[in-house]
Design a protein around this motif. Structure first.
Motif, mmCIF file in Angstrom:
data_model
loop_
_atom_site.group_PDB
_atom_site.id
_atom_site.type_symbol
_atom_site.label_atom_id
_atom_site.label_comp_id
_atom_site.label_asym_id
_atom_site.label_seq_id
_atom_site.Cartn_x
_atom_site.Cartn_y
_atom_site.Cartn_z
ATOM 1 N N HIS A 1 -5.342 -0.894 -3.338
ATOM 2 C CA HIS A 1 -6.015 -0.030 -2.361
ATOM 3 C C HIS A 1 -7.509 -0.367 -2.255
ATOM 4 N N ASP B 1 -11.742 4.160 -5.890
ATOM 5 C CA ASP B 1 -10.328 3.965 -6.194
ATOM 6 C C ASP B 1 -10.181 4.222 -7.690
ATOM 7 N N LEU C 1 0.825 -1.198 0.000
ATOM 8 C CA LEU C 1 0.000 0.000 0.000
ATOM 9 C C LEU C 1 0.864 1.255 0.000
#
Length: 243
Positions: free
Chosen positions: A27, A19, A2
């Motif tokens: 993510h 996202d 991440l």
């Protein structure tokens, strides 16, 4: 792996999350695990189909809490198919450096983000990225490649001009900068060079095992050579007319 730090970017169960330019979905998957209602959007249909498969597998495995939802869809970042104020959270990670009209993308993100909502923007950091460009034209002179290098203050200025209020930033992935410098030096598509192979093996081991030693080293190096610059902002509430 991440890039967004969720300790600095709080996410609540039930949050509506976009996202944008999700790529492989890293993510989006994390937000889904945290109980959000996630939309993962990308222009790459093949990647979106893979993300949809992983969402289904996560649901079947019980990896997401009750109430969490996940949708993968193909779409255009400059013409998002959502009404105004649709999302509590928007994430755009390592995308804006690919898009000619980055101001247009910021405008669309602000449009679909509700007042008081939060946004996370990540881009390649100026210093490490300049080295990559200097070492290899093939690194960036490709279709769909990086078309600009952001300075931190320049990105934050564009975010403010779009109507956002930045509240924090940091750098991430310091251990990845040397890897990309090696790839650029030996040839971006040359996976057989021994230094590249050895360093890649180290990165895979680090990602899988997360040993304390490398985590500590990376935290120390992030301010110096972190590969990514990460900025967080909110969309201010607009005063009502006549108030």
């Amino acid at each position: 792996m991440l890039t967004v730090d969720f300790t600095r970017f709080p996410l609540a169960a039930g949050d509506r999350v976009l996202d944008l330019g999700c790529g492989a979905g890293r993510h989006a998957f994390e937000c889904y695990r945290r109980g959000a209602r996630v939309v993962a959007l990308d222009r790459n249909g093949a990647e979106i189909r893979e993300v949809a498969k992983w969402f289904a597998a996560m649901e079947e495995a019980g990896e997401a809490p009750a109430g969490a939802t996940a949708t993968a869809m193909e779409g255009d970042a400059l013409a998002l198919p959502f009404p105004d104020d649709s999302f509590d959270v928007v994430i755009i990670s390592e995308v804006m450096e690919h898009i000619p009209d980055d101001k247009g993308v910021l405008a669309e993100m602000v449009r679909v983000l509700r007042p008081g909502g939060r946004i996370a923007v990540t881009v390649p950091r100026y210093g490490p990225e300049r080295i990559c460009w200097a070492l290899s034209d093939a690194y960036h002179e490709v279709e769909g490649g990086h078309i600009r290098i952001y300075r931190a203050d320049g990105l934050l200025r564009k975010m403010r001009e779009a109507g956002l209020k930045p509240y924090g930033s940091h750098h991430a992935h310091a251990l990845h900068s040397p890897y990309w410098w090696l790839k650029c030096a030996f040839g971006v598509d040359n996976e057989r060079a021994l230094p590249v192979k050895a360093y890649h093996k180290l990165l895979v081991w680090d990602i899988m095992k997360k040993p304390l030693a490398t985590r500590t080293v990376e935290r120390a190096l992030n301010p110096l050579i972190g590969k990514s610059f990460v900025a967080y902002a909110t969309k201010p509430h607009t005063p009502k007319a006549g108030v």
